[in-house]
Design a protein around this motif. Structure first.
Motif, PDB file in Angstrom:
ATOM      1  N   GLY A 152      61.476  66.626  49.518  1.00  0.00           N
ATOM      2  CA  GLY A 152      61.736  67.980  49.106  1.00  0.00           C
ATOM      3  C   GLY A 152      60.587  68.831  48.574  1.00  0.00           C
ATOM      4  O   GLY A 152      59.556  68.001  48.058  1.00  0.00           O
ATOM      5  N   SER A 153      60.084  69.838  48.890  1.00  0.00           N
ATOM      6  CA  SER A 153      59.342  70.981  48.513  1.00  0.00           C
ATOM      7  C   SER A 153      59.874  71.693  47.443  1.00  0.00           C
ATOM      8  O   SER A 153      60.838  72.684  47.765  1.00  0.00           O
ATOM      9  N   SER A 154      59.594  71.683  46.212  1.00  0.00           N
ATOM     10  CA  SER A 154      59.968  72.847  45.099  1.00  0.00           C
ATOM     11  C   SER A 154      59.366  74.154  45.257  1.00  0.00           C
ATOM     12  O   SER A 154      59.884  75.275  44.762  1.00  0.00           O
ATOM     13  N   GLU A 155      58.362  74.209  46.064  1.00  0.00           N
ATOM     14  CA  GLU A 155      57.672  75.627  46.145  1.00  0.00           C
ATOM     15  C   GLU A 155      57.463  76.244  44.658  1.00  0.00           C
ATOM     16  O   GLU A 155      57.199  77.511  44.663  1.00  0.00           O
ATOM     17  N   SER A 156      57.157  75.338  43.829  1.00  0.00           N
ATOM     18  CA  SER A 156      56.785  75.581  42.342  1.00  0.00           C
ATOM     19  C   SER A 156      57.770  76.537  41.834  1.00  0.00           C
ATOM     20  O   SER A 156      57.762  77.395  40.908  1.00  0.00           O
ATOM     21  N   GLU A 157      59.112  76.580  42.437  1.00  0.00           N
ATOM     22  CA  GLU A 157      60.182  77.346  41.823  1.00  0.00           C
ATOM     23  C   GLU A 157      61.326  76.588  40.741  1.00  0.00           C
ATOM     24  O   GLU A 157      61.623  75.689  41.305  1.00  0.00           O
ATOM     25  N   LYS A 158      61.557  77.130  39.742  1.00  0.00           N
ATOM     26  CA  LYS A 158      62.456  76.281  38.699  1.00  0.00           C
ATOM     27  C   LYS A 158      63.725  75.823  39.431  1.00  0.00           C
ATOM     28  O   LYS A 158      64.095  74.610  39.488  1.00  0.00           O
ATOM     29  N   THR A 218      56.992  71.178  38.269  1.00  0.00           N
ATOM     30  CA  THR A 218      56.566  72.564  37.805  1.00  0.00           C
ATOM     31  C   THR A 218      56.255  72.816  36.505  1.00  0.00           C
ATOM     32  O   THR A 218      56.579  71.938  35.690  1.00  0.00           O
ATOM     33  N   LYS A 219      55.721  73.926  36.299  1.00  0.00           N
ATOM     34  CA  LYS A 219      55.744  74.168  34.665  1.00  0.00           C
ATOM     35  C   LYS A 219      56.991  74.418  34.093  1.00  0.00           C
ATOM     36  O   LYS A 219      56.933  74.477  32.756  1.00  0.00           O
ATOM     37  N   TYR A 220      57.965  74.505  34.722  1.00  0.00           N
ATOM     38  CA  TYR A 220      59.301  74.818  34.268  1.00  0.00           C
ATOM     39  C   TYR A 220      60.251  73.669  34.041  1.00  0.00           C
ATOM     40  O   TYR A 220      61.224  73.768  33.654  1.00  0.00           O
ATOM     41  N   SER A 221      59.503  72.406  34.408  1.00  0.00           N
ATOM     42  CA  SER A 221      60.459  71.300  34.695  1.00  0.00           C
ATOM     43  C   SER A 221      60.684  70.520  33.390  1.00  0.00           C
ATOM     44  O   SER A 221      61.350  69.676  33.286  1.00  0.00           O
ATOM     45  N   ARG A 222      60.283  70.879  32.075  1.00  0.00           N
ATOM     46  CA  ARG A 222      60.431  70.275  30.843  1.00  0.00           C
ATOM     47  C   ARG A 222      61.802  69.687  30.629  1.00  0.00           C
ATOM     48  O   ARG A 222      62.325  68.532  30.320  1.00  0.00           O
ATOM     49  N   PHE A 271      53.818  66.004  31.025  1.00  0.00           N
ATOM     50  CA  PHE A 271      54.159  66.711  29.906  1.00  0.00           C
ATOM     51  C   PHE A 271      53.661  65.535  28.657  1.00  0.00           C
ATOM     52  O   PHE A 271      54.274  64.744  28.392  1.00  0.00           O
ATOM     53  N   PRO A 272      52.537  66.050  27.993  1.00  0.00           N
ATOM     54  CA  PRO A 272      51.957  65.146  26.942  1.00  0.00           C
ATOM     55  C   PRO A 272      53.053  64.721  25.875  1.00  0.00           C
ATOM     56  O   PRO A 272      53.122  63.590  25.457  1.00  0.00           O
TER      57      PRO A 272
END
Length: 333
Positions: free
Chosen positions: A95-101, A124-128, A148-149
């Motif tokens: 699957g491709s998220s297209e960097s969308e949350k 993505t940057k929203y995935s935490r 995520f460190p």
């Protein structure tokens, strides 16, 4: 299976043991096993995978979620993941998220609803929040390229800080003093590390960081924004002599921009880039590259995930593994 049993005059249990590969374990004669296998072939028997999944609790399927299917790097990783998974008896769902949350969140839930055994994700940057939930639920997964460190997870990443540092240092050694860079998704750990390498190389060489030489773009609009960023840099700092591209997709947009403006970029600038696509060797043959090991990333991600699946339910074995791979540095100028 009942049809096969009736045809051969055997019990359904015997047929089931043979077809599940447990004939030797159950001390069923080789002759009987051969009869069952021939009978299954004659009747064109196919196992009911849904029933098998419900009985065994496993689908031997793993899910892969990437930010973009059209990005060649992620396509290369997907190919390596599928190949390694196939070798280990697993199939792949992509699957491709297209960097969308929301799209990424929906894919994670969809794959879990399909009872996949585990996930490999370039988040993505929203995935935490989603990744935290997977950790809390002890669902097997591996992150790659991004992580995520603050979260204790399995991951496969590359030495991004060194890549940004070595490329920038090489440009400096070639005489560059005004090196521009364009950053994308600056909130991601991976791009932050590459930018830190860029800044460290400047500091060590005594070159003051010039904000006019740095531009930020977002993934959703990077194609149009990258061209605007290049044009702004050329206006504000017309004597810019180098470019260090944080990712190959930005280098491609920059090359398009240079071409549209009639700029002889191969002779005017020294350039470096993290990763490349084949066409870049032709249109920018002097560009130095820090090549991402896509094949090895895919292989390592699958191996980490399958190791995690084998340890599932064993609290003593639930140690996360963190793999950092080097990039191959290629100096072409």
């Amino acid at each position: 299976m009942q049809d096969i049993a009736d045809l051969l005059g055997l019990s359904r249990t015997t047929v089931s043991w043979v077809l599940s590969g447990k004939g030797d374990e159950r001390h069923i004669s080789r002759e009987t096993q051969d009869r069952v296998l021939k009978g299954a072939a004659d009747l064109d028997y196919k196992p009911n995978l849904i029933a098998k999944t419900l009985r065994m609790g496993k689908t031997h399927t793993i899910g892969l979620i990437i930010p973009s299917i059209e990005d060649q790097f992620y396509s290369e990783v997907a190919k390596a993941v599928e190949f390694e998974a196939y070798k280990q008896g697993y199939t792949l769902t992509l699957g491709s998220s297209e960097s969308e949350k929301d799209r990424e969140s929906n894919l994670i839930q969809l794959f879990r609803d399909k009872l996949i055994d585990g996930l490999i994700i370039a988040p993505t940057k929203y995935s935490r929040k989603e990744i935290t939930n997977l950790c809390r639920q002890d669902f097997p997964f591996v992150l790659f390229d991004r992580y995520f460190p603050e979260l204790d997870t399995n991951y496969v990443i590359t030495d991004d800080e060194r890549a940004g540092y070595m490329l920038t240092r090489h440009l400096i050694e070639k005489g560059c003093r005004k090196i521009a860079t364009i950053n994308i998704n600056k909130h991601l750990e991976v791009t932050q590390r590459r930018m830190e390498g860029y800044r460290r190389a400047l500091r060590e060489s005594g070159i003051e960081q010039n904000p006019n030489l740095i531009a930020d773009v977002e993934f959703a609009t990077y194609r149009s924004d990258a061209a605007g960023a290049i044009e702004r840099i050329l206006v504000l700092e017309p004597d810019v002599d180098g470019f260090c591209f944080i990712t190959h997709i930005l280098a491609i947009e920059a090359i398009n921009c240079f071409h549209e403006h009639g700029i002889d970029f191969n002779n005017r600038f020294k350039m470096g880039c993290v990763h490349e696509v084949p066409m870049m060797k032709i249109v920018a043959p002097k560009m130095s590259i820090a090549r991402l090991p896509a094949d090895e990333i895919g292989r390592q991600a699958v191996r980490l995930l399958l190791a995690s699946l084998k340890k599932a339910g064993n609290a003593d074995e639930q140690r996360t593994r963190k793999v950092v791979l080097p990039m191959e540095l290629i100096y072409r100028d």
